[in-house]
Scaffold this active site. Structure first.
Site, PDB file in Angstrom:
ATOM      1  N   TYR A 258      36.492  41.198  42.975  1.00  0.00           N
ATOM      2  CA  TYR A 258      37.450  40.354  42.246  1.00  0.00           C
ATOM      3  C   TYR A 258      37.982  39.205  43.112  1.00  0.00           C
ATOM      4  O   TYR A 258      39.074  38.697  42.841  1.00  0.00           O
ATOM      5  CB  TYR A 258      38.608  41.212  41.731  1.00  0.00           C
ATOM      6  CG  TYR A 258      38.306  41.919  40.417  1.00  0.00           C
ATOM      7  CD1 TYR A 258      38.017  41.201  39.252  1.00  0.00           C
ATOM      8  CD2 TYR A 258      38.332  43.306  40.325  1.00  0.00           C
ATOM      9  CE1 TYR A 258      37.752  41.839  38.052  1.00  0.00           C
ATOM     10  CE2 TYR A 258      38.063  43.962  39.115  1.00  0.00           C
ATOM     11  CZ  TYR A 258      37.785  43.210  37.983  1.00  0.00           C
ATOM     12  OH  TYR A 258      37.524  43.837  36.786  1.00  0.00           O
TER      13      TYR A 258
ATOM     14  N   PHE B  63      48.515  39.586  40.191  1.00  0.00           N
ATOM     15  CA  PHE B  63      48.096  40.954  39.867  1.00  0.00           C
ATOM     16  C   PHE B  63      46.961  41.478  40.762  1.00  0.00           C
ATOM     17  O   PHE B  63      46.488  42.593  40.570  1.00  0.00           O
ATOM     18  CB  PHE B  63      47.684  41.060  38.390  1.00  0.00           C
ATOM     19  CG  PHE B  63      46.585  40.115  37.945  1.00  0.00           C
ATOM     20  CD1 PHE B  63      45.247  40.396  38.196  1.00  0.00           C
ATOM     21  CD2 PHE B  63      46.897  38.941  37.269  1.00  0.00           C
ATOM     22  CE1 PHE B  63      44.237  39.539  37.783  1.00  0.00           C
ATOM     23  CE2 PHE B  63      45.882  38.061  36.847  1.00  0.00           C
ATOM     24  CZ  PHE B  63      44.556  38.370  37.109  1.00  0.00           C
TER      25      PHE B  63
ATOM     26  N   ARG C 162      31.316  40.111  25.571  1.00  0.00           N
ATOM     27  CA  ARG C 162      32.752  39.795  25.567  1.00  0.00           C
ATOM     28  C   ARG C 162      33.334  39.933  24.158  1.00  0.00           C
ATOM     29  O   ARG C 162      34.489  40.343  24.006  1.00  0.00           O
ATOM     30  CB  ARG C 162      32.996  38.424  26.207  1.00  0.00           C
ATOM     31  CG  ARG C 162      32.493  38.456  27.676  1.00  0.00           C
ATOM     32  CD  ARG C 162      33.129  37.501  28.628  1.00  0.00           C
ATOM     33  NE  ARG C 162      34.553  37.432  28.602  1.00  0.00           N
ATOM     34  CZ  ARG C 162      35.348  37.783  29.626  1.00  0.00           C
ATOM     35  NH1 ARG C 162      34.848  38.304  30.725  1.00  0.00           N
ATOM     36  NH2 ARG C 162      36.633  37.605  29.544  1.00  0.00           N
TER      37      ARG C 162
ATOM     38  N   THR D 215      41.188  40.271  27.118  1.00  0.00           N
ATOM     39  CA  THR D 215      41.669  40.986  28.314  1.00  0.00           C
ATOM     40  C   THR D 215      42.866  41.874  27.985  1.00  0.00           C
ATOM     41  O   THR D 215      42.933  43.029  28.420  1.00  0.00           O
ATOM     42  CB  THR D 215      42.073  39.949  29.387  1.00  0.00           C
ATOM     43  OG1 THR D 215      41.005  39.021  29.569  1.00  0.00           O
ATOM     44  CG2 THR D 215      42.398  40.630  30.705  1.00  0.00           C
TER      45      THR D 215
ATOM     46  N   ARG E 145      38.331  47.294  23.882  1.00  0.00           N
ATOM     47  CA  ARG E 145      39.654  47.226  24.527  1.00  0.00           C
ATOM     48  C   ARG E 145      40.767  47.497  23.519  1.00  0.00           C
ATOM     49  O   ARG E 145      41.747  48.192  23.834  1.00  0.00           O
ATOM     50  CB  ARG E 145      39.837  45.878  25.222  1.00  0.00           C
ATOM     51  CG  ARG E 145      39.067  45.803  26.555  1.00  0.00           C
ATOM     52  CD  ARG E 145      39.037  44.397  27.078  1.00  0.00           C
ATOM     53  NE  ARG E 145      38.632  44.327  28.489  1.00  0.00           N
ATOM     54  CZ  ARG E 145      38.347  43.182  29.110  1.00  0.00           C
ATOM     55  NH1 ARG E 145      38.402  42.031  28.447  1.00  0.00           N
ATOM     56  NH2 ARG E 145      37.993  43.186  30.382  1.00  0.00           N
TER      57      ARG E 145
ATOM     58  N   HIS F  50      34.838  46.042  32.217  1.00  0.00           N
ATOM     59  CA  HIS F  50      34.611  44.679  32.716  1.00  0.00           C
ATOM     60  C   HIS F  50      33.355  44.108  32.085  1.00  0.00           C
ATOM     61  O   HIS F  50      32.396  44.849  31.840  1.00  0.00           O
ATOM     62  CB  HIS F  50      34.426  44.709  34.243  1.00  0.00           C
ATOM     63  CG  HIS F  50      33.881  43.418  34.794  1.00  0.00           C
ATOM     64  ND1 HIS F  50      34.686  42.336  35.065  1.00  0.00           N
ATOM     65  CD2 HIS F  50      32.605  43.015  35.059  1.00  0.00           C
ATOM     66  CE1 HIS F  50      33.923  41.331  35.494  1.00  0.00           C
ATOM     67  NE2 HIS F  50      32.658  41.717  35.507  1.00  0.00           N
TER      68      HIS F  50
HETATM   69  P1  IDP Z   1      38.472  39.734  31.975  1.00  0.00           P
HETATM   70  O1  IDP Z   1      38.240  41.104  32.565  1.00  0.00           O
HETATM   71  O2  IDP Z   1      38.775  39.806  30.499  1.00  0.00           O
HETATM   72  O3  IDP Z   1      37.382  38.753  32.312  1.00  0.00           O
HETATM   73  P2  IDP Z   1      40.090  38.355  33.973  1.00  0.00           P
HETATM   74  O4  IDP Z   1      41.065  37.273  33.644  1.00  0.00           O
HETATM   75  O5  IDP Z   1      38.806  37.973  34.633  1.00  0.00           O
HETATM   76  O6  IDP Z   1      39.832  39.177  32.618  1.00  0.00           O
HETATM   77  O7  IDP Z   1      40.869  39.403  34.879  1.00  0.00           O
HETATM   78  C1  IDP Z   1      40.170  40.426  35.545  1.00  0.00           C
HETATM   79  C2  IDP Z   1      40.896  41.716  35.351  1.00  0.00           C
HETATM   80  O8  IDP Z   1      42.184  41.617  35.981  1.00  0.00           O
HETATM   81  C3  IDP Z   1      41.226  42.091  33.899  1.00  0.00           C
HETATM   82  O9  IDP Z   1      40.153  42.720  33.217  1.00  0.00           O
HETATM   83  C4  IDP Z   1      42.394  43.021  34.083  1.00  0.00           C
HETATM   84  O10 IDP Z   1      41.974  44.327  34.509  1.00  0.00           O
HETATM   85  C5  IDP Z   1      43.152  42.357  35.219  1.00  0.00           C
HETATM   86  N1  IDP Z   1      44.171  41.398  34.742  1.00  0.00           N
HETATM   87  C6  IDP Z   1      43.965  40.169  34.204  1.00  0.00           C
HETATM   88  N2  IDP Z   1      45.129  39.567  33.894  1.00  0.00           N
HETATM   89  C7  IDP Z   1      46.097  40.434  34.259  1.00  0.00           C
HETATM   90  C8  IDP Z   1      47.549  40.401  34.182  1.00  0.00           C
HETATM   91  O11 IDP Z   1      48.149  39.420  33.739  1.00  0.00           O
HETATM   92  N3  IDP Z   1      48.211  41.507  34.653  1.00  0.00           N
HETATM   93  C9  IDP Z   1      47.551  42.589  35.173  1.00  0.00           C
HETATM   94  N4  IDP Z   1      46.208  42.668  35.260  1.00  0.00           N
HETATM   95  C10 IDP Z   1      45.490  41.611  34.797  1.00  0.00           C
HETATM   96 MG    MG Z   2      36.804  37.982  34.132  1.00  0.00          MG
END
Ligand code: IDP
Ligand code: MG
Length: 142
Positions: free
Chosen positions: A51, A59, A87, A93, A104, A117
């Site tokens: 990540y 976060f 997706r 998310t 989800r 993911h």
């Molecule tokens: P995605 O998994 O839908 O692509 P991303 O923005 O790439 O979302 O974020 C990666 C992961 O980080 C998310 O799947 C989630 O587990 C975590 N995450 C994203 N935004 C937040 C937040 O605002 N608070 C806490 N965890 C978050």
């Molecule tokens: Mg992502």
């Protein structure tokens, strides 16, 4: 549309909730072909590497603690238009914003612990696949 690969991870919350079978069933019923799969527990450093794109986010520390908190299941999936279709299958998310019937929406407990993911581009699909799998571990290459 082109055949694409995406890297999915059934996250530690999915494993703890005993939803591996249910989530894989939905993935297969949506037409994705499983090209590689394994179960492992990421170290904190491995989760930080995976990540890295989010390292400046507030976060990041919690996310990488969570992702290294227990076993997860990385899966390489192949399908026409795999990136966008996966997706769509998993939903937004934040489970509160995810469309009804998505993985989800149905199983995630929070924006962080959101079950699965999925890669966000073909290039990241390749890069993330290589993070977990050697070429010879992908069935199409055997
Ligand atoms: P995605 O998994 O839908 O692509 P991303 O923005 O790439 O979302 O974020 C990666 C992961 O980080 C998310 O799947 C989630 O587990 C975590 N995450 C994203 N935004 C937040 C937040 O605002 N608070 C806490 N965890 C978050
Ligand atoms: Mg992502």
């Amino acid at each position: 549309m082109a055949i694409e690969r995406t890297l999915a991870i059934l996250k530690p919350d999915c494993v703890r909730k005993q939803k591996i079978g249910e989530v894989l069933r939905r993935i297969q019923e949506a037409g994705f072909e499983i090209q590689a799969m394994k179960m492992l527990t990421m170290s904190k450093a491995e989760a930080e590497g995976f990540y890295a794109v989010h390292e400046d986010k507030p976060f990041f520390d919690d996310l990488t603690d969570f992702m290294s908190s227990g076993p997860c299941v990385p899966v390489v999936l192949e399908k026409e238009n795999a990136i966008a279709d996966f997706r769509d299958l998993i939903g937004a998310t934040d489970p509160d914003e995810a469309a009804e019937g998505t993985i989800r929406s149905d199983f995630a407990g929070s924006i962080q612990e959101n079950i699965v993911h999925g890669s966000d581009s073909p290039a990241n699909g390749q890069k993330e696949t290589a993070y977990f799998f050697a070429e010879h571990e992908i069935v199409a290459n055997q």
